[in-house]
Scaffold this active site. Sequence first.
Site, PDB file in Angstrom:
ATOM      1  CE  LYS A  43       8.817  -8.914  -1.542  1.00 35.25           C
ATOM      2  NZ  LYS A  43       9.288  -9.947  -2.500  1.00 35.25           N
ATOM      3  CD  GLU A  99      -1.984  -1.150  -0.552  1.00 31.43           C
ATOM      4  OE1 GLU A  99      -1.040  -1.290  -1.364  1.00 31.43           O
ATOM      5  OE2 GLU A  99      -2.603  -2.125  -0.076  1.00 31.43           O
ATOM      6  CG  ASP A 103      -7.424  -5.265  -8.029  1.00 31.34           C
ATOM      7  OD1 ASP A 103      -8.090  -4.735  -8.914  1.00 31.34           O
ATOM      8  OD2 ASP A 103      -7.037  -6.448  -8.082  1.00 31.34           O
ATOM      9  CE  LYS A 131      -5.800  -2.990 -11.910  1.00 28.89           C
ATOM     10  NZ  LYS A 131      -5.487  -4.428 -11.992  1.00 28.89           N
ATOM     11  CG  PHE A 152      -1.566  -7.411 -13.725  1.00 31.51           C
ATOM     12  CD1 PHE A 152      -2.146  -7.651 -12.500  1.00 31.51           C
ATOM     13  CD2 PHE A 152      -0.188  -7.491 -13.855  1.00 31.51           C
ATOM     14  CE1 PHE A 152      -1.361  -7.972 -11.392  1.00 31.51           C
ATOM     15  CE2 PHE A 152       0.604  -7.811 -12.748  1.00 31.51           C
ATOM     16  CZ  PHE A 152       0.000  -8.056 -11.523  1.00 31.51           C
ATOM     17  CG  ASP A 159       5.210  -8.170  -8.352  1.00 28.98           C
ATOM     18  OD1 ASP A 159       4.262  -7.588  -7.797  1.00 28.98           O
ATOM     19  OD2 ASP A 159       5.366  -9.406  -8.281  1.00 28.98           O
TER      20      ASP A 159
HETATM   21  P1  XMP Z   1      -6.815  -5.749  -3.286  1.00 30.53           P
HETATM   22  O1  XMP Z   1      -7.532  -6.599  -4.288  1.00 30.53           O
HETATM   23  O2  XMP Z   1      -6.795  -6.355  -1.937  1.00 30.53           O
HETATM   24  O3  XMP Z   1      -5.359  -5.815  -3.839  1.00 30.53           O
HETATM   25  O4  XMP Z   1      -7.306  -4.316  -3.318  1.00 30.53           O
HETATM   26  C1  XMP Z   1      -4.412  -4.891  -3.675  1.00 30.53           C
HETATM   27  C2  XMP Z   1      -3.098  -5.539  -4.051  1.00 30.53           C
HETATM   28  O5  XMP Z   1      -3.210  -6.370  -5.225  1.00 30.53           O
HETATM   29  C3  XMP Z   1      -2.091  -6.215  -6.059  1.00 30.53           C
HETATM   30  N1  XMP Z   1      -2.522  -5.726  -7.391  1.00 30.53           N
HETATM   31  C4  XMP Z   1      -1.722  -5.523  -8.430  1.00 30.53           C
HETATM   32  N2  XMP Z   1      -0.393  -5.679  -8.558  1.00 30.53           N
HETATM   33  N3  XMP Z   1      -0.532  -4.942 -10.802  1.00 30.53           N
HETATM   34  C5  XMP Z   1       0.188  -5.392  -9.755  1.00 30.53           C
HETATM   35  O6  XMP Z   1       1.408  -5.528  -9.893  1.00 30.53           O
HETATM   36  C6  XMP Z   1      -1.873  -4.753 -10.747  1.00 30.53           C
HETATM   37  O7  XMP Z   1      -2.492  -4.338 -11.734  1.00 30.53           O
HETATM   38  C7  XMP Z   1      -2.500  -5.071  -9.499  1.00 30.53           C
HETATM   39  N4  XMP Z   1      -3.782  -4.999  -9.077  1.00 30.53           N
HETATM   40  C8  XMP Z   1      -3.754  -5.432  -7.776  1.00 30.53           C
HETATM   41  C9  XMP Z   1      -1.226  -5.192  -5.378  1.00 30.53           C
HETATM   42  O8  XMP Z   1      -0.222  -5.874  -4.667  1.00 30.53           O
HETATM   43  C10 XMP Z   1      -2.127  -4.466  -4.419  1.00 30.53           C
HETATM   44  O9  XMP Z   1      -1.459  -3.967  -3.283  1.00 30.53           O
HETATM   45 MG    MG Z   2       0.565  -4.772  -2.710  1.00 27.19          MG
END
Ligand code: XMP
Ligand code: MG
Length: 181
Positions: A43, A99, A103, A131, A152, A159
Amino acid sequence: MLEKDIERVLYSREDIQKVNQRLGKQITADYQGKNPLLIGILKGAIVFMTDLIREIDLHVEIDFMDVSSYGAETISSGEVKIIKDLDTSVKGRDIIIIEDIVDTGRTLNYLMAILKTRQANSIKVCTLMDKPSRRIVPVHSDYVGMEVPNEFVVGYGLDYAERYRNMGTIGVLKPEIYSGK
Ligand code: XMP
Ligand code: MG
């Protein structure tokens, strides 16, 4: 009301608007004569996507996918499950994955692998935030709004426990919000 829970605002509404204008201009220039399909990842990406598309001066189409991690065992595999698939065929299309944040890179890596099997003409990635310090799987984003530190972040679609998605700024929560005090 929401912002009283924020310890530090990282990006104001104006900062975010400037980023969207820059990305919108880049996409408009890069896709001249094309009709890209923008795929928002639910979302978190919805707030960003709704603002970004209004900065793109081209005919675009939009669709959405929702994915989630498979649980503990996939921490190593990075496999994600499709909760909602696309309504549109991507065959022959120029697609841009939208996106909220990249992360570890696992979600994006898996999505790219799925979409590559579907014979799109081209696949690019546009992420509001990156990140890089947390990356486990190397993934490339073609359009990046901002690089964020290893903290975060919430707001503007992102969220904590489903809250703060509707906050207009992006920030870091006060520690007591997590500890539930
Ligand atoms: P990956 O690790 O697969 O993750 O690259 C991507 C998804 O992880 C969530 N994400 C966050 N959500 N604050 C958030 O609210 C953050 O700092 C954060 N870091 C990762 C997010 O859903 C993203 O699409
Ligand atoms: Mg996400």
